[in-house]
Design a protein around this motif. Structure first.
Motif, PDB file in Angstrom:
ATOM      1  N   GLU A  30       0.840  -1.199   0.000  1.00 38.96           N
ATOM      2  CA  GLU A  30       0.000   0.000   0.000  1.00 38.96           C
ATOM      3  C   GLU A  30       0.876   1.251   0.000  1.00 38.96           C
ATOM      4  O   GLU A  30       1.918   1.307   0.637  1.00 38.96           O
ATOM      5  N   THR A  31       0.400   2.257  -0.711  1.00 39.70           N
ATOM      6  CA  THR A  31       1.154   3.506  -0.817  1.00 39.70           C
ATOM      7  C   THR A  31       1.056   4.292   0.486  1.00 39.70           C
ATOM      8  O   THR A  31      -0.044   4.550   0.970  1.00 39.70           O
ATOM      9  N   ASP A  32       2.210   4.672   1.055  1.00 42.76           N
ATOM     10  CA  ASP A  32       2.216   5.476   2.269  1.00 42.76           C
ATOM     11  C   ASP A  32       2.602   6.913   1.935  1.00 42.76           C
ATOM     12  O   ASP A  32       2.902   7.258   0.783  1.00 42.76           O
ATOM     13  N   ILE A  33       2.580   7.764   2.940  1.00 43.62           N
ATOM     14  CA  ILE A  33       2.836   9.187   2.741  1.00 43.62           C
ATOM     15  C   ILE A  33       4.261   9.421   2.273  1.00 43.62           C
ATOM     16  O   ILE A  33       4.527  10.287   1.425  1.00 43.62           O
ATOM     17  N   MET A  34       5.211   8.643   2.783  1.00 45.93           N
ATOM     18  CA  MET A  34       6.619   8.826   2.411  1.00 45.93           C
ATOM     19  C   MET A  34       6.848   8.540   0.936  1.00 45.93           C
ATOM     20  O   MET A  34       7.604   9.245   0.266  1.00 45.93           O
ATOM     21  N   LYS A  35       6.174   7.532   0.401  1.00 47.52           N
ATOM     22  CA  LYS A  35       6.300   7.226  -1.029  1.00 47.52           C
ATOM     23  C   LYS A  35       5.792   8.383  -1.881  1.00 47.52           C
ATOM     24  O   LYS A  35       6.424   8.770  -2.866  1.00 47.52           O
ATOM     25  N   VAL A  36       4.657   8.919  -1.487  1.00 47.16           N
ATOM     26  CA  VAL A  36       4.086  10.042  -2.227  1.00 47.16           C
ATOM     27  C   VAL A  36       4.986  11.267  -2.112  1.00 47.16           C
ATOM     28  O   VAL A  36       5.206  11.992  -3.092  1.00 47.16           O
TER      29      VAL A  36
END
Length: 261
Positions: A139-145
């Motif tokens: 799942e995409t987390d804030i750090m990836k974004v």
């Protein structure tokens, strides 16, 4: 009379060479496709697929280091281009030697082109890595974004700074960065030599894109022998090829109509 006859013969020879070249390429592609299909059509592609999946998963697992490295390289490129361009613009302002001024103009054009092309490469790497992590990762987390948005904002920021430097070097240049009509306004403010250079580059790019898209379609069809790419990948590459052909034909017809008026 002899001159026109000679020109007609030369054109006929060029047409024959063109047809022979095209026929040779088609025949070569058919032979290569037949050989690949015969050799690998019924083969087990498990090893190839596992190798590809290994490298893709490795890229996904190293998402943060990859994005940080790409971001730092992108930032370094833009900083170097900006300060080098600024130095050249300042030198050009106080330069009275015509020959040196022309050299500085060429250097300014080269630096701005290098910056634009380099950012294009980094953009492709950023979007590919992010899309890969989104499709194959967790799942995409804030750090990836965050690691994706920060480098994406680097280019427009430096693009505005570099365009302002170019407008400072040549006040006749028009256009507001970020505007929908920027490319049109900028092109209209260029002189004839710059327009001709842009048109020549555009023509060469169009020819290269024809080859790239057609080869990409063939490569996708061949890769379908090894990987379960499905029909969608072939459909997308075929659609890109069709769109490129239609757009080229549209502007070609439009240009000829304008010439007739």
């Amino acid at each position: 009379m002899n001159i026109w006859r000679r020109k007609g013969n030369e054109q006929e020879e060029e047409r024959k060479k063109g047809f022979l070249s095209m026929g040779g390429k088609i025949l070569l592609g058919a032979v290569i496709g037949g050989i690949i299909g015969y050799m690998f059509g019924d083969s087990d592609s498990t090893a190839v697929e596992e190798t590809a999946n290994y490298f893709l998963d490795m890229t996904v697992n190293a998402y943060r280091p990859v994005m940080i490295i790409v971001t730092l390289c992108m930032l370094l490129l833009n900083l170097l281009c900006f300060f080098k361009l600024r130095s050249c613009v300042l030198q050009a302002e106080g330069c009275k030697d015509e020959e040196k001024s022309d050299l500085l103009d060429d250097k300014i054009d080269l630096i701005s082109t290098l910056c634009l092309s380099g950012n294009g490469v980094f953009y492709i790497l950023l979007f590919f890595t992010y899309a890969l992590s989104y499709i194959r990762g967790d799942e995409t987390d804030i750090m990836k974004v965050f690691l994706f948005i920060v480098p994406v904002l680097i280019y427009p920021t430096f693009n505005i700074l570099i365009i302002n430097l170019l407008k400072r070097h040549d006040p006749s240049k028009k256009g507001v960065p970020g505007s929908v009509c920027f490319q049109k306004d900028w092109m209209e403010s260029c002189d004839e030599a710059e327009k001709m250079r842009t048109f020549r580059t555009s023509y060469q790019t169009n020819i290269a894109s024809c080859y790239i898209i057609s080869i990409g379609f063939c490569a996708t069809a061949i890769l379908a022998l090894f990987f379960p790419v499905g029909v969608f990948a072939l459909f997308i590459t075929a659609l890109m090829w069709l769109a490129q052909t239609i757009i080229t034909a549209y502007y070609d017809i439009k240009s000829k109509k304008e010439k007739m008026m």
